[in-house]
Design an enzyme around this catalytic site. Structure first.
Site, PDB file in Angstrom:
ATOM      1  N   ASP A  10       0.851  -1.189   0.000  1.00  0.00           N
ATOM      2  CA  ASP A  10       0.000   0.000   0.000  1.00  0.00           C
ATOM      3  C   ASP A  10       0.889   1.242   0.000  1.00  0.00           C
ATOM      4  O   ASP A  10       1.890   1.314   0.698  1.00  0.00           O
ATOM      5  CB  ASP A  10      -0.916   0.005   1.230  1.00  0.00           C
ATOM      6  CG  ASP A  10      -2.071   0.999   1.091  1.00  0.00           C
ATOM      7  OD1 ASP A  10      -3.228   0.556   0.986  1.00  0.00           O
ATOM      8  OD2 ASP A  10      -1.803   2.224   1.084  1.00  0.00           O
ATOM      9  N   GLN A  13     -14.414   2.502   1.455  1.00  0.00           N
ATOM     10  CA  GLN A  13     -13.752   2.119   0.197  1.00  0.00           C
ATOM     11  C   GLN A  13     -13.462   3.372  -0.630  1.00  0.00           C
ATOM     12  O   GLN A  13     -14.358   4.175  -0.884  1.00  0.00           O
ATOM     13  CB  GLN A  13     -14.659   1.171  -0.601  1.00  0.00           C
ATOM     14  CG  GLN A  13     -13.997   0.644  -1.866  1.00  0.00           C
ATOM     15  CD  GLN A  13     -14.869  -0.392  -2.595  1.00  0.00           C
ATOM     16  OE1 GLN A  13     -16.041  -0.590  -2.240  1.00  0.00           O
ATOM     17  NE2 GLN A  13     -14.309  -1.035  -3.590  1.00  0.00           N
ATOM     18  N   HIS A  62     -10.274  -5.181  -3.390  1.00  0.00           N
ATOM     19  CA  HIS A  62      -8.939  -5.456  -2.845  1.00  0.00           C
ATOM     20  C   HIS A  62      -9.067  -5.833  -1.379  1.00  0.00           C
ATOM     21  O   HIS A  62      -9.941  -5.339  -0.671  1.00  0.00           O
ATOM     22  CB  HIS A  62      -8.010  -4.253  -3.009  1.00  0.00           C
ATOM     23  CG  HIS A  62      -8.596  -2.971  -2.494  1.00  0.00           C
ATOM     24  ND1 HIS A  62      -9.514  -2.239  -3.196  1.00  0.00           N
ATOM     25  CD2 HIS A  62      -8.403  -2.307  -1.327  1.00  0.00           C
ATOM     26  CE1 HIS A  62      -9.868  -1.173  -2.500  1.00  0.00           C
ATOM     27  NE2 HIS A  62      -9.215  -1.190  -1.351  1.00  0.00           N
ATOM     28  N   LEU A  63      -8.185  -6.714  -0.937  1.00  0.00           N
ATOM     29  CA  LEU A  63      -8.103  -7.095   0.473  1.00  0.00           C
ATOM     30  C   LEU A  63      -6.872  -6.419   1.066  1.00  0.00           C
ATOM     31  O   LEU A  63      -5.783  -6.508   0.492  1.00  0.00           O
ATOM     32  CB  LEU A  63      -7.945  -8.607   0.621  1.00  0.00           C
ATOM     33  CG  LEU A  63      -9.165  -9.494   0.401  1.00  0.00           C
ATOM     34  CD1 LEU A  63      -9.517  -9.569  -1.075  1.00  0.00           C
ATOM     35  CD2 LEU A  63      -8.897 -10.892   0.942  1.00  0.00           C
TER      36      LEU A  63
HETATM   37  P1  5GP Z   1      -9.758   1.438   0.343  1.00  0.00           P
HETATM   38  O1  5GP Z   1      -9.816   2.777   1.023  1.00  0.00           O
HETATM   39  O2  5GP Z   1     -10.470   1.480  -0.997  1.00  0.00           O
HETATM   40  O3  5GP Z   1     -10.160   0.294   1.207  1.00  0.00           O
HETATM   41  O4  5GP Z   1      -8.220   1.190   0.058  1.00  0.00           O
HETATM   42  C1  5GP Z   1      -7.518   1.768  -0.997  1.00  0.00           C
HETATM   43  C2  5GP Z   1      -6.073   1.686  -0.634  1.00  0.00           C
HETATM   44  O5  5GP Z   1      -5.316   1.885  -1.809  1.00  0.00           O
HETATM   45  C3  5GP Z   1      -5.617   2.769   0.362  1.00  0.00           C
HETATM   46  O6  5GP Z   1      -5.067   2.137   1.510  1.00  0.00           O
HETATM   47  C4  5GP Z   1      -4.589   3.585  -0.407  1.00  0.00           C
HETATM   48  O7  5GP Z   1      -3.495   3.983   0.391  1.00  0.00           O
HETATM   49  C5  5GP Z   1      -4.164   2.627  -1.510  1.00  0.00           C
HETATM   50  N1  5GP Z   1      -3.779   3.260  -2.756  1.00  0.00           N
HETATM   51  C6  5GP Z   1      -4.431   4.262  -3.414  1.00  0.00           C
HETATM   52  N2  5GP Z   1      -3.793   4.571  -4.547  1.00  0.00           N
HETATM   53  C7  5GP Z   1      -2.716   3.734  -4.619  1.00  0.00           C
HETATM   54  C8  5GP Z   1      -1.661   3.576  -5.581  1.00  0.00           C
HETATM   55  O8  5GP Z   1      -1.585   4.261  -6.608  1.00  0.00           O
HETATM   56  N3  5GP Z   1      -0.736   2.627  -5.305  1.00  0.00           N
HETATM   57  C9  5GP Z   1      -0.788   1.844  -4.178  1.00  0.00           C
HETATM   58  N4  5GP Z   1       0.170   0.935  -4.024  1.00  0.00           N
HETATM   59  N5  5GP Z   1      -1.767   1.972  -3.260  1.00  0.00           N
HETATM   60  C10 5GP Z   1      -2.719   2.905  -3.480  1.00  0.00           C
END
Ligand code: 5GP
Ligand code: ZN
Length: 133
Positions: free
Chosen positions: A49, A113, A119-120
Site C-alpha cells: 500500500d 472504500q 482489494h483485500l
Molecule cells: P480502500 O480505502 O479502498 O479500502 O483502500 C484503498 C487503498 O489503496 C488505500 O489504503 C490507499 O493507500 C491505496 N492506494 C491508493 N492509490 C494507490 C496507488 O496508486 N498505489 C498503491 N500501491 N496503493 C494505493
C-alpha cells in the site's frame, strides 16, 4: 478477450471498458502505474500500500476488474474468490507470524472504500486496535 492469450488480462484493447481503462488498480495490474509487488500469479497480485497503516500493509487484488466482493461472488467465479483469500492469508501468515494479522475489505462509502476495484488489505507487524474508527 482471447482466453488463449496469457497477456490478454494485462493489456488495454478495444474491448477494455472505460472503467478498466481509468481504474488505478487495473493500471497497476497492466504495469501502467508502478507498484511494489509482493506476489503475482495469472489472476491475482499483491502490492505494498502506498500509504501504509502498519509495518506490513499489502493490497491483494484480482487482475480482472470487480468493483466489490459482491460483484465477484455474483459472477460465479468462486475460484478467484478463494484464490484471493488464500493469497491474503498466506501473506498474512508470512508477514505476521505467530503474532497474527488482519484482513480487511472496505466496501462502499460507509465501509471506507476509496478505490472501486476489489482489494483485500493485509495488515501486520503491530497490535491493531478494535473497534475501527
Ligand atoms: P480502500 O480505502 O479502498 O479500502 O483502500 C484503498 C487503498 O489503496 C488505500 O489504503 C490507499 O493507500 C491505496 N492506494 C491508493 N492509490 C494507490 C496507488 O496508486 N498505489 C498503491 N500501491 N496503493 C494505493
Ligand atoms: Zn480495476
Amino acid at each position: 478477450m482471447d482466453v488463449h492469450d496469457p497477456d490478454a488480462l494485462t493489456r488495454v484493447t478495444p474491448e477494455t471498458s472505460l472503467v478498466e481503462a481509468e481504474c488505478i488498480f487495473c493500471k497497476i495490474g497492466r504495469g501502467e502505474i508502478p507498484a511494489k509487488p509482493a506476489y503475482r500469479d495469472a489472476d491475482v497480485i499483491a502490492i505494498e500500500d502506498v500509504n501504509p497503516q502498519a509495518p506490513t500493509h499489502l493490497l491483494v487484488l484480482p487482475l480482472r476488474h470487480y468493483a466489490s466482493l459482491g460483484d465477484l461472488l455474483e459472477s460465479g467465479n468462486t475460484g478467484l474468490a478463494s484464490a484471493l483469500l488464500r493469497v491474503a492469508a498466506n501473506l498474512g501468515h508470512e508477514r505476521g507470524g505467530d503474532d497474527g494479522f488482519r484482513l480487511v475489505v472496505n466496501t462502499g462509502p460507509h465501509g471506507g472504500q476509496t478505490v472501486g476495484h476489489l482489494h483485500l488489505h493485509v495488515l501486520a507487524g503491530r497490535s491493531l486496535t478494535w473497534p475501527p474508527g
